[in-house]
Structure formats: C-alpha cells, structure tokens
Design a protein around this motif. Structure first.
Motif, mmCIF file in Angstrom:
data_model
loop_
_atom_site.group_PDB
_atom_site.id
_atom_site.type_symbol
_atom_site.label_atom_id
_atom_site.label_comp_id
_atom_site.label_asym_id
_atom_site.label_seq_id
_atom_site.Cartn_x
_atom_site.Cartn_y
_atom_site.Cartn_z
ATOM 1 N N PHE A 6 3.555 1.037 12.519
ATOM 2 C CA PHE A 6 2.595 0.877 11.434
ATOM 3 C C PHE A 6 3.272 0.205 10.244
ATOM 4 O O PHE A 6 4.260 0.715 9.728
ATOM 5 N N TRP A 7 2.732 -0.942 9.841
ATOM 6 C CA TRP A 7 3.188 -1.649 8.643
ATOM 7 C C TRP A 7 2.141 -1.468 7.566
ATOM 8 O O TRP A 7 0.958 -1.717 7.789
ATOM 9 N N HIS A 8 2.563 -1.081 6.382
ATOM 10 C CA HIS A 8 1.639 -0.938 5.257
ATOM 11 C C HIS A 8 1.453 -2.287 4.575
ATOM 12 O O HIS A 8 2.146 -3.256 4.867
ATOM 13 N N GLY A 9 0.519 -2.355 3.656
ATOM 14 C CA GLY A 9 0.261 -3.590 2.926
ATOM 15 C C GLY A 9 1.016 -3.635 1.614
ATOM 16 O O GLY A 9 1.623 -2.655 1.185
ATOM 17 N N SER A 14 4.687 3.250 3.132
ATOM 18 C CA SER A 14 4.507 3.625 4.540
ATOM 19 C C SER A 14 3.759 4.945 4.691
ATOM 20 O O SER A 14 3.065 5.160 5.683
ATOM 21 N N TRP A 17 0.041 5.644 5.983
ATOM 22 C CA TRP A 17 -0.322 5.851 7.387
ATOM 23 C C TRP A 17 -0.106 7.288 7.852
ATOM 24 O O TRP A 17 -0.470 7.631 8.975
ATOM 25 N N SER A 34 8.659 0.484 6.625
ATOM 26 C CA SER A 34 8.447 0.036 5.248
ATOM 27 C C SER A 34 8.699 -1.461 5.139
ATOM 28 O O SER A 34 9.677 -1.978 5.696
ATOM 29 N N LEU A 35 7.820 -2.138 4.415
ATOM 30 C CA LEU A 35 8.059 -3.553 4.147
ATOM 31 C C LEU A 35 9.342 -3.676 3.329
ATOM 32 O O LEU A 35 9.676 -2.788 2.533
ATOM 33 N N MET A 56 11.170 -7.532 9.426
ATOM 34 C CA MET A 56 10.520 -6.386 10.080
ATOM 35 C C MET A 56 10.661 -6.458 11.597
ATOM 36 O O MET A 56 10.955 -5.460 12.252
ATOM 37 N N LEU A 66 1.645 -3.359 17.164
ATOM 38 C CA LEU A 66 1.708 -3.373 15.716
ATOM 39 C C LEU A 66 0.352 -3.049 15.120
ATOM 40 O O LEU A 66 -0.664 -3.612 15.506
ATOM 41 N N CYS A 67 0.343 -2.125 14.173
ATOM 42 C CA CYS A 67 -0.856 -1.793 13.405
ATOM 43 C C CYS A 67 -0.545 -2.079 11.949
ATOM 44 O O CYS A 67 0.489 -1.675 11.444
ATOM 45 N N GLY A 68 -1.429 -2.790 11.285
ATOM 46 C CA GLY A 68 -1.173 -3.110 9.894
ATOM 47 C C GLY A 68 -2.454 -3.255 9.123
ATOM 48 O O GLY A 68 -3.531 -3.220 9.644
#
Length: 68
Positions: A6-9, A14, A17, A34-35, A56, A66-68
C-alpha cells in the motif's frame, strides 16, 4: 499470491491504510510503504515522480500487487 503493498498519496502518511490492512492482515501478506520524504524516509534527489516510483520499487524484492 503476491504481497499487497500500500502506497499512500502526497500529503498523507502510510497509516492512512492502517484500518484496511488491519482487516486484511490475517488473509494476505500486506506492507505499508512510505513515500520517500514521509515517515522519516530520505528524499530522492531530484525529487520527481519518476524518482519516487523508482525508489519505492527498488525496495521490493519480489512481485507485488500495488494499492495506492
């Protein structure tokens, strides 16, 4: 099955999620990533979308979903 990553925006962390991954953890192998520049991770230079994605993906050693 691939690990669920899971990637956050931008502007998030993070932990955004966490409610979902808490629910999924007993069914799937999940990871909160985390980005770069968030959650005390270093920034790539130059800080571009391409550099963020490259950084990443370089952290992954196996196929992922991948979920983002």
């Amino acid at each position: 099955m691939n690990k669920l990553v899971f990637w956050h925006g931008w502007g998030m962390r993070s932990g955004a999620w966490r409610p979902l991954t808490t629910f999924l953890d007993h069914r799937f192998d999940t990871e909160l990533a985390s980005l770069p520049g968030y959650d005390d991770t270093p920034y790539p230079a130059p800080y571009t979308a391409e550099a963020v994605v490259d950084t990443m993906l370089a952290a992954q050693s196996q196929p992922i979903t991948l979920c983002g």
